[in-house]
Design a protein around this motif. Structure first.
Motif, PDB file in Angstrom:
ATOM      1  N   HIS A 272       0.924  -1.074  -0.026  1.00 41.83           N
ATOM      2  CA  HIS A 272       0.071  -0.073  -0.034  1.00 41.83           C
ATOM      3  C   HIS A 272       0.862   1.362   0.148  1.00 41.83           C
ATOM      4  O   HIS A 272       1.947   1.499   0.763  1.00 41.83           O
ATOM      5  CB  HIS A 272      -1.031  -0.085   1.283  1.00 41.83           C
ATOM      6  N   ALA A 273       0.415   2.142  -0.812  1.00 45.62           N
ATOM      7  CA  ALA A 273       1.084   3.425  -0.940  1.00 45.62           C
ATOM      8  C   ALA A 273       0.354   4.436  -1.471  1.00 45.62           C
ATOM      9  O   ALA A 273      -0.429   4.474  -2.478  1.00 45.62           O
ATOM     10  CB  ALA A 273       2.408   3.375  -1.772  1.00 45.62           C
ATOM     11  N   THR A 274       0.191   5.845  -0.909  1.00 44.79           N
ATOM     12  CA  THR A 274      -0.754   6.858  -1.460  1.00 44.79           C
ATOM     13  C   THR A 274      -2.009   6.461  -1.675  1.00 44.79           C
ATOM     14  O   THR A 274      -2.351   6.751  -2.788  1.00 44.79           O
ATOM     15  CB  THR A 274       0.018   7.575  -2.460  1.00 44.79           C
ATOM     16  N   GLY A 275      -2.614   5.698  -1.069  1.00 47.92           N
ATOM     17  CA  GLY A 275      -4.079   5.117  -1.335  1.00 47.92           C
ATOM     18  C   GLY A 275      -4.112   4.139  -2.289  1.00 47.92           C
ATOM     19  O   GLY A 275      -5.577   3.658  -2.594  1.00 47.92           O
ATOM     20  N   VAL A 276      -3.258   3.262  -2.898  1.00 45.78           N
ATOM     21  CA  VAL A 276      -3.340   2.374  -3.920  1.00 45.78           C
ATOM     22  C   VAL A 276      -2.893   1.124  -3.096  1.00 45.78           C
ATOM     23  O   VAL A 276      -1.696   1.032  -2.648  1.00 45.78           O
ATOM     24  CB  VAL A 276      -2.510   2.502  -5.029  1.00 45.78           C
ATOM     25  N   TRP A 277      -3.928   0.117  -2.886  1.00 47.69           N
ATOM     26  CA  TRP A 277      -3.629  -1.172  -2.283  1.00 47.69           C
ATOM     27  C   TRP A 277      -3.268  -2.176  -3.441  1.00 47.69           C
ATOM     28  O   TRP A 277      -4.053  -2.126  -4.540  1.00 47.69           O
ATOM     29  CB  TRP A 277      -4.880  -1.686  -1.436  1.00 47.69           C
ATOM     30  N   GLN A 278      -2.332  -2.879  -3.337  1.00 51.83           N
ATOM     31  CA  GLN A 278      -1.994  -3.906  -4.217  1.00 51.83           C
ATOM     32  C   GLN A 278      -1.811  -5.365  -3.644  1.00 51.83           C
ATOM     33  O   GLN A 278      -1.152  -5.541  -2.527  1.00 51.83           O
ATOM     34  CB  GLN A 278      -0.634  -3.781  -5.042  1.00 51.83           C
ATOM     35  N   LEU A 279      -2.289  -6.342  -4.269  1.00 54.62           N
ATOM     36  CA  LEU A 279      -2.260  -7.587  -3.812  1.00 54.62           C
ATOM     37  C   LEU A 279      -1.746  -8.640  -5.065  1.00 54.62           C
ATOM     38  O   LEU A 279      -2.487  -8.684  -5.973  1.00 54.62           O
ATOM     39  CB  LEU A 279      -3.407  -8.207  -3.013  1.00 54.62           C
ATOM     40  N   GLY A 287     -14.025 -22.698  -1.980  1.00 55.08           N
ATOM     41  CA  GLY A 287     -14.687 -23.760  -2.197  1.00 55.08           C
ATOM     42  C   GLY A 287     -13.719 -25.018  -2.653  1.00 55.08           C
ATOM     43  O   GLY A 287     -12.562 -25.253  -2.010  1.00 55.08           O
ATOM     44  N   LYS A 288     -13.812 -25.278  -3.870  1.00 53.71           N
ATOM     45  CA  LYS A 288     -12.921 -26.274  -4.677  1.00 53.71           C
ATOM     46  C   LYS A 288     -12.225 -25.770  -5.691  1.00 53.71           C
ATOM     47  O   LYS A 288     -11.672 -26.523  -6.633  1.00 53.71           O
ATOM     48  CB  LYS A 288     -13.814 -27.686  -5.092  1.00 53.71           C
ATOM     49  N   SER A 289     -12.448 -24.292  -5.749  1.00 53.64           N
ATOM     50  CA  SER A 289     -11.908 -23.915  -6.972  1.00 53.64           C
ATOM     51  C   SER A 289     -10.329 -23.195  -6.559  1.00 53.64           C
ATOM     52  O   SER A 289     -10.212 -23.123  -5.388  1.00 53.64           O
ATOM     53  CB  SER A 289     -12.400 -22.319  -7.137  1.00 53.64           C
ATOM     54  N   ARG A 290      -9.584 -23.164  -7.411  1.00 48.26           N
ATOM     55  CA  ARG A 290      -8.079 -22.574  -7.381  1.00 48.26           C
ATOM     56  C   ARG A 290      -7.916 -21.585  -8.188  1.00 48.26           C
ATOM     57  O   ARG A 290      -7.875 -21.576  -9.364  1.00 48.26           O
ATOM     58  CB  ARG A 290      -7.111 -23.828  -7.847  1.00 48.26           C
ATOM     59  N   LEU A 291      -7.567 -20.294  -7.458  1.00 45.95           N
ATOM     60  CA  LEU A 291      -7.471 -19.345  -8.274  1.00 45.95           C
ATOM     61  C   LEU A 291      -6.162 -18.619  -8.027  1.00 45.95           C
ATOM     62  O   LEU A 291      -5.624 -18.752  -6.871  1.00 45.95           O
ATOM     63  CB  LEU A 291      -8.615 -18.181  -8.004  1.00 45.95           C
ATOM     64  N   GLY A 292      -5.553 -17.641  -8.696  1.00 45.63           N
ATOM     65  CA  GLY A 292      -4.241 -16.760  -8.474  1.00 45.63           C
ATOM     66  C   GLY A 292      -4.610 -15.448  -9.241  1.00 45.63           C
ATOM     67  O   GLY A 292      -5.714 -15.152  -9.791  1.00 45.63           O
ATOM     68  N   GLY A 293      -3.615 -14.543  -9.145  1.00 41.08           N
ATOM     69  CA  GLY A 293      -3.793 -13.155  -9.947  1.00 41.08           C
ATOM     70  C   GLY A 293      -3.181 -12.200  -9.106  1.00 41.08           C
ATOM     71  O   GLY A 293      -2.376 -12.264  -8.326  1.00 41.08           O
ATOM     72  N   ASP A 294      -3.303 -10.882  -9.758  1.00 37.18           N
ATOM     73  CA  ASP A 294      -2.428  -9.678  -9.198  1.00 37.18           C
ATOM     74  C   ASP A 294      -3.761  -8.641  -9.459  1.00 37.18           C
ATOM     75  O   ASP A 294      -4.405  -8.336 -10.286  1.00 37.18           O
ATOM     76  CB  ASP A 294      -1.437  -9.402 -10.140  1.00 37.18           C
ATOM     77  N   PHE A 295      -3.926  -7.830  -8.264  1.00 37.15           N
ATOM     78  CA  PHE A 295      -4.997  -6.596  -8.271  1.00 37.15           C
ATOM     79  C   PHE A 295      -4.642  -5.601  -7.498  1.00 37.15           C
ATOM     80  O   PHE A 295      -3.582  -5.712  -6.696  1.00 37.15           O
ATOM     81  CB  PHE A 295      -6.197  -7.355  -7.505  1.00 37.15           C
ATOM     82  N   ALA A 296      -5.162  -4.521  -7.918  1.00 38.16           N
ATOM     83  CA  ALA A 296      -4.714  -3.157  -7.263  1.00 38.16           C
ATOM     84  C   ALA A 296      -6.186  -2.499  -7.204  1.00 38.16           C
ATOM     85  O   ALA A 296      -7.228  -2.664  -7.758  1.00 38.16           O
ATOM     86  CB  ALA A 296      -4.174  -2.193  -8.331  1.00 38.16           C
ATOM     87  N   PHE A 297      -6.275  -1.866  -5.860  1.00 40.11           N
ATOM     88  CA  PHE A 297      -7.390  -1.190  -5.468  1.00 40.11           C
ATOM     89  C   PHE A 297      -7.086   0.194  -4.932  1.00 40.11           C
ATOM     90  O   PHE A 297      -6.353   0.349  -3.975  1.00 40.11           O
ATOM     91  CB  PHE A 297      -8.148  -1.904  -3.942  1.00 40.11           C
ATOM     92  N   ASP A 298      -7.725   1.210  -5.944  1.00 38.84           N
ATOM     93  CA  ASP A 298      -7.295   2.522  -5.779  1.00 38.84           C
ATOM     94  C   ASP A 298      -8.439   3.419  -5.249  1.00 38.84           C
ATOM     95  O   ASP A 298      -9.562   3.142  -5.383  1.00 38.84           O
ATOM     96  CB  ASP A 298      -7.227   3.206  -7.334  1.00 38.84           C
ATOM     97  N   ARG A 303     -15.219   7.169  -6.357  1.00 39.67           N
ATOM     98  CA  ARG A 303     -15.445   5.647  -6.503  1.00 39.67           C
ATOM     99  C   ARG A 303     -14.400   4.739  -6.658  1.00 39.67           C
ATOM    100  O   ARG A 303     -13.440   5.044  -7.680  1.00 39.67           O
ATOM    101  CB  ARG A 303     -16.346   5.663  -7.702  1.00 39.67           C
ATOM    102  N   PRO A 304     -13.778   4.227  -5.466  1.00 38.65           N
ATOM    103  CA  PRO A 304     -12.834   3.062  -5.550  1.00 38.65           C
ATOM    104  C   PRO A 304     -12.763   2.377  -6.792  1.00 38.65           C
ATOM    105  O   PRO A 304     -13.778   1.852  -7.375  1.00 38.65           O
ATOM    106  CB  PRO A 304     -12.904   2.496  -4.441  1.00 38.65           C
ATOM    107  N   LEU A 305     -11.496   2.090  -7.445  1.00 34.62           N
ATOM    108  CA  LEU A 305     -11.223   1.300  -8.630  1.00 34.62           C
ATOM    109  C   LEU A 305     -10.579   0.046  -8.231  1.00 34.62           C
ATOM    110  O   LEU A 305      -9.427   0.144  -7.798  1.00 34.62           O
ATOM    111  CB  LEU A 305     -10.797   2.169  -9.491  1.00 34.62           C
ATOM    112  N   LEU A 306     -11.292  -1.292  -8.474  1.00 31.72           N
ATOM    113  CA  LEU A 306     -10.519  -2.421  -8.777  1.00 31.72           C
ATOM    114  C   LEU A 306      -9.956  -2.919  -9.824  1.00 31.72           C
ATOM    115  O   LEU A 306     -10.646  -2.661 -10.797  1.00 31.72           O
ATOM    116  CB  LEU A 306     -11.523  -3.557  -8.043  1.00 31.72           C
TER     117      LEU A 306
END
Length: 632
Positions: A272-279, A287-298, A303-306
């Motif tokens: 997190h830096a200056t209001g932008v979160w990154q994961l 559940g039984k699903s397997r997921l991955g990825g990269d996301f940013a939440f501004d 209106r916040p942006l994912l």
């Protein structure tokens, strides 16, 4: 003249020495006097010392802060406050109050802000301004050896009690229990020395080690890494682990809109830096699903942006069931379609731009082959959710298209436009094995077009209001010979096939051309044609009340010595369909058989002899795409 200059120099020197001496001594009595004159509810004991010339700071054995109504806001012992004069200048001109150091042996704190962001704390020049919200002060370095706090902050939607302490080695710990955004939570945190409470952007405070554990209900979150500030998580960087009953439940306390899901576990790198979160580097089990990825939440915009990319697989459709209300049985008895309301207000809480690249989408039933791979783009903007650039592998073929959900209208509008090319029916549908039939009773490559729209706040409501055309065609296909004879009620040929064994007949044509109107699908053309028979289908499928009324008519092309040749009726509901013979046609043959039998008993069989028909060829091409009419 020379004497005057010497006298002036001596005066300046003496004055400087006196000022330096007084500053070194802490200007005895000045701090209590200034605080008393200010009248902001501050109180210092007489031993307080104030240093103004360099490293400006206040040192006081005791400090108290009282609100306008006489309520206690703070009481601290062995206090030291440090600042820079430019911080005071900025504060006097509207900036948040910034302190470089807040240190105390003990502190009892009562922090309050109302819904308008106003506080009784004397944090604004000239006293509290009822017309303006009070910004939270910025504290670069916080050292409290023992402290308690009661926090009632309406803008943060936080009501909690906390305990915090700094050990002899400057190790910092805190515990907090309360409610955040109406969600019960418990927080434990620990950090190495130097953690800021709330840093200014230009503070340059180096990050320190931080560990946080937060839980509310079945949801648990832990973080281990570095941070330069606690309240605004500035310069946050570390490993995040989350588990809980649903993604939606985890996001709710933080104002992040996430879909409802089954129980899940998630790990990744959180920054997190200056209001932008990154994961990033996400590894998730939902559940039984397997997921991955990269996301940013501004969070900086109104209106916040994912944004980001969702990867991985398989993703099971059943694990998305809670998001579309499919995890609960319908509320009305005898119904099959999910009717739980969508969480439509959540779609207006933020915007999103997410790419999708999944290795597999499991449709949740062994009767259907999973889609593999699945690619697309999700865009949520001002309450309108668009799925575009959809491209998915489907049993050797592909499905492409787009869909939209517009929550701005009442009721919400759902639209979909899909094309299927080259789908192998025998792979896509896993037919129930029947001993007498071939292994694949229906084969071929399917081509389909769908342009529909519906309105409503649930899956059942949307499907029950569908409007628009649907077309499909089977190319290079075949159908079970025995199944063809069964649909035509050809008893003689059916018995023969059961004795010698079933085979598949090549299809000359198999197509459906129909249209949904107010949730009712009525085929305009629906037929299956091979060298043995032509089978026509008409009637309706009503998704509004989930009823069926279909009529299947088989027209044999070859001679048969024994056939009932009566239409089949498929009626009932989606949940409980039933098949029956059309009594009118069957009754006519029975009357004819009785009449012939009265003349000569063997002649009764003549009523069930079918010479077959010479049927004209059928048009098996799909019509040009007819787009659904856009609702206004």
């Amino acid at each position: 003249m020379k004497v005057a200059a010497i006298a002036a120099g001596a005066f300046v020197l003496v004055t400087g020495v006196v000022l330096v001496g007084l500053d070194l001594a802490g200007w005895p009595g000045l701090a209590p006097w200034l605080v008393a004159r200010a009248g902001h509810g501050l109180a210092l004991d007489s031993a307080a010392r104030l240093h103004l010339l360099w490293r400006p700071r206040l040192e006081a054995p005791q400090l108290t802060v009282t609100g306008p109504q006489g309520q206690s806001l703070a009481e601290a012992h062995a206090v030291q406050l440090a600042w820079q004069w430019r911080d005071i200048w900025d504060w006097r001109h509207g900036a948040p109050l910034r302190l470089r150091l807040v240190q105390a042996d003990t502190l009892a704190l009562n922090w309050q802000r109302d819904a308008a962001g106003r506080t009784p704390w004397p944090l604004q020049p000239g006293g509290p301004n009822p017309q303006q919200p009070t910004p939270v002060p910025e504290i670069d370095h916080l050292v409290i050896h023992q402290g308690t706090a009661h926090i009632d902050d309406a803008p943060l939607r936080l009501l909690a009690d906390a305990r915090f302490a700094t050990q002899a080695d400057s190790h910092w710990t805190a515990e907090l229990n309360g409610r955040l955004r109406e969600q019960q939570l418990a927080l434990k945190a620990e950090a190495s020395a130097g953690l800021a409470l709330l840093s200014a952007a230009e503070a340059g405070v180096p990050p320190v080690q931080l560990r946080v554990e937060l839980s509310h209900g079945q949801e648990h979150l832990s973080f281990a890494g570095t941070a330069a500030s606690l309240l605004d998580a500035r310069a946050l960087d570390g490993r995040l682990q989350v588990r809980g009953s649903s993604l939606a439940a985890v996001g709710r306390p933080f104002g992040v809109t996430l879909p409802s899901t089954p129980p899940f576990e998630l790990t990744g790198r959180l920054q997190h830096a200056t209001g932008v979160w990154q994961l990033g580097g996400i590894n998730a089990r939902i559940g039984k699903s397997r997921l991955g990825g990269d996301f940013a939440f501004d969070t900086r915009a109104a209106r916040p942006l994912l944004s980001g990319m969702l990867r991985g697989g398989p993703l099971r459709l059943a694990d998305l069931g809670p998001a579309v209300g499919a995890d609960m049985p319908p509320s009305r008895p005898g119904r099959l379609l999910p009717d739980r309301k969508f969480d439509l207000p959540a779609l207006n809480a933020m915007d999103a731009r997410v790419g999708v690249a999944l290795s597999q989408l499991d449709l949740g039933t062994a009767k259907l082959e999973p889609l593999s791979p699945v690619n697309g783009s999700l865009v949520l903007e001002n309450g309108v959710l668009d799925l575009s650039h959809l491209n998915a592998g489907i049993a050797g073929g592909e499905v492409t298209g787009a869909a939209r959900l517009d929550t701005r209208s009442t009721p919400p509008l759902w639209q979909a436009s899909l094309d299927v090319h080259g789908m192998a029916i025998e792979r896509w549908f896993k037919f129930t094995s029947v001993k007498s039939l071939t292994a694949h009773p229906l084969t071929g490559r399917m081509k389909a077009q769908l342009d529909v729209q519906g309105r409503g706040g649930s899956t059942a409501a949307v499907l029950g209001t569908l409007n628009g055309p649907v077309q499909l065609r089977v190319e290079n296909g075949s159908v079970s010979h025995l199944l063809t004879e069964a649909m035509g009620l050809d008893i003689a040929q059916g018995l023969g096939l059961m004795i010698k064994g079933d085979d598949n007949l090549p299809l000359h044509c198999a197509r459906l051309d129909g249209r949904f109107q107010s949730g009712v699908l009525r085929p305009r053309t629906a037929l299956m044609d091979n060298r043995d028979s032509r089978i026509d289908l008409d009637g309706r499928i009503n998704l509004a009340d989930e009823t069926l009324d279909l009529r299947l008519v088989a027209k044999p092309k070859d001679f048969s010595p024994l056939t009932l040749r009566a239409p089949l009726r498929l009626q009932g509901t989606l949940a409980e369909p039933r098949v029956a013979l059309e009594g009118k046609r069957l009754g006519g043959r029975a009357i004819a058989a009785l009449a012939l039998g009265a003349l000569a008993p063997p002649a009764a069989l003549l009523a069930f002899v079918d010479p077959g028909e010479d049927l004209p060829p059928v048009d098996c091409s799909l019509q040009p795409r007819e787009a659904a009419v856009t609702a206004r």
